[in-house]
Write an enzyme that holds these catalytic residues in place. Structure first.
Site, PDB file in Angstrom:
ATOM      1  N   ASP A   1     -30.413  -7.743  13.112  1.00  0.00           N
ATOM      2  CA  ASP A   1     -30.075  -9.105  13.543  1.00  0.00           C
ATOM      3  C   ASP A   1     -29.171  -9.096  14.757  1.00  0.00           C
ATOM      4  O   ASP A   1     -29.161 -10.031  15.553  1.00  0.00           O
ATOM      5  CB  ASP A   1     -29.434  -9.876  12.391  1.00  0.00           C
ATOM      6  CG  ASP A   1     -30.504 -10.194  11.364  1.00  0.00           C
ATOM      7  OD1 ASP A   1     -30.780  -9.333  10.503  1.00  0.00           O
ATOM      8  OD2 ASP A   1     -31.123 -11.268  11.478  1.00  0.00           O
TER       9      ASP A   1
ATOM     10  N   LYS B   1     -29.916  -7.309   7.227  1.00  0.00           N
ATOM     11  CA  LYS B   1     -29.845  -7.923   5.893  1.00  0.00           C
ATOM     12  C   LYS B   1     -28.964  -7.119   4.949  1.00  0.00           C
ATOM     13  O   LYS B   1     -29.012  -5.885   4.929  1.00  0.00           O
ATOM     14  CB  LYS B   1     -31.271  -8.018   5.336  1.00  0.00           C
ATOM     15  CG  LYS B   1     -31.410  -8.648   3.988  1.00  0.00           C
ATOM     16  CD  LYS B   1     -30.776 -10.015   3.880  1.00  0.00           C
ATOM     17  CE  LYS B   1     -31.291 -10.977   4.917  1.00  0.00           C
ATOM     18  NZ  LYS B   1     -30.470 -12.215   5.015  1.00  0.00           N
TER      19      LYS B   1
ATOM     20  N   ALA C   1     -34.720 -12.384  13.038  1.00  0.00           N
ATOM     21  CA  ALA C   1     -34.017 -12.627  14.303  1.00  0.00           C
ATOM     22  C   ALA C   1     -34.928 -13.061  15.460  1.00  0.00           C
ATOM     23  O   ALA C   1     -34.666 -14.089  16.102  1.00  0.00           O
ATOM     24  CB  ALA C   1     -33.204 -11.382  14.666  1.00  0.00           C
TER      25      ALA C   1
END
Ligand code: MRU
Length: 329
Positions: free
Chosen positions: A232, A243, A50
């Site tokens: 993220d 993830k 990110a």
């Protein structure tokens, strides 16, 4: 972290990136000369993670302005690359604000300066995350003499400008000569765990590679003291997208009373997003599984509910997921 390798750098008016699709086999640098080069690098995951996606997008804006492209077109092209990591959208919003407040003749110069500032701030934020997270690891070492950390995906320096997020406290602990060991999960289907193992090996941090599905057993056997993952996008209520596979680790950690931390800079917190259900989940191509002649669904991220998270390690300190307002900029 390795002093020789860097994820992103400016060179003679271009942007040079370390191509992560070639790692860990080869360290290949790619020169980004245009907006399309930057958008492509993000989409195909030559750069990933990110914070690094956000920094690359900011430099992509500067490259687009050099080509004489209209700002709206530049922002639209970059914003369409990857949907889940909010750092991308955070960086583009910041670039828009700065550029709309700049005289047209100053815009190109201001774009480069702001992209550089975003990169520098990422380095500083991650160093601070390392210092705050170190306190958690020190407390375990004080009790047990050593600490075994499990992580997922790659949230190390490869995913950022420097230090990483989830790996920053681990590097800090290693630098402080604490006995730290890392369980690195493979992270199917793109195997970002191989990047984590490669990074840790570069810095001689003791680590062991595992199949994703081994995580529950290791926790059941008491071999994991703490889980630290990156993020993220963190919603305002603390629900966290990371993830795919992170949620299963959080469930196992909760079942076995293993503390579960998320490490992320404030640029990953989306205060406009009330909860995890509102976070867009990227669906990636079936080809990531190799050639399969069967229907495939391939969500790249999952959502870990706030109640499974012990704490969020930010550059402003560690907060409970329900207390993010305390670190709001
Ligand atoms: O699809 P990727 O490899 O970009 O996903 C990366 C992750 O999920 C990381 O854990 C997250 O971006 C945090 S990186 C510091």
């Amino acid at each position: 972290m390795s002093t020789l390798l860097q994820t992103i750098a400016e060179e003679n008016g271009d942007v040079v990136i370390l191509d992560q699709t070639k790692l860990p086999d080869e360290a290949v640098y790619v020169r980004l000369k245009t907006l399309s080069d930057a958008a492509h690098a993000i989409r195909v995951m030559q750069v990933r993670g990110a914070p690094l996606i956000g920094v690359t997008a900011a430099y992509g804006v500067a490259l687009g302005l050099e080509e004489g492209k209209p700002l709206d077109e530049i922002l639209a092209q970059l914003s369409a690359t990857r949907p889940t990591a909010v750092n991308l959208h955070w960086a583009l919003k910041r670039m828009r604000r700065v550029l709309e407040n700049s005289a047209p003749a100053q815009r190109q110069r201001r774009a480069w300066e702001e992209a550089r500032a975003i990169a520098d701030e990422d380095r500083e934020a991650n160093a601070a995350i390392g210092r705050h997270g170190l306190v958690v690891l020190e407390a375990i070492v004080e009790r047990k003499g050593a600490v075994s950390v499990m992580t997922h995906c790659n949230a190390g320096w490869l995913a950022t400008v420097a230090y990483g997020t989830a790996l920053a406290p681990i590097y800090a602990a290693h630098a402080a000569a604490l006995a730290v060991h890392v369980w690195v999960s493979e992270t199917r289907p793109r195997n970002q765990g191989r990047l984590t193992a490669w990074e840790l090996a570069q810095s001689q941090v003791p680590h062991t590679f595992i199949a994703d599905n081994a995580a529950g057993l290791l926790m059941m056997q008491g071999k994991v003291d703490v889980v630290i993952v990156g993020a993220d996008r963190i919603a305002a209520n603390g629900d966290t997208a990371n993830k795919v596979g992170t949620y299963l680790k959080a469930l196992a950690a909760s079942a076995h009373h293993v503390p579960f931390y998320v490490a992320a800079p404030l640029s990953t917190i989306d205060f406009a997003c009330p909860d995890g259900a509102q976070i867009p989940i990227e669906e990636r191509a079936a080809e990531e599984f190799g050639e399969l002649h069967t229907p495939v669904v391939n969500p790249a991220f999952d959502i870990t509910p706030a109640q499974l998270i012990t704490g969020i390690i930010t550059e402003r300190g560690i907060v409970a997921p329900g207390e993010l307002a305390k670190v709001r900029p």
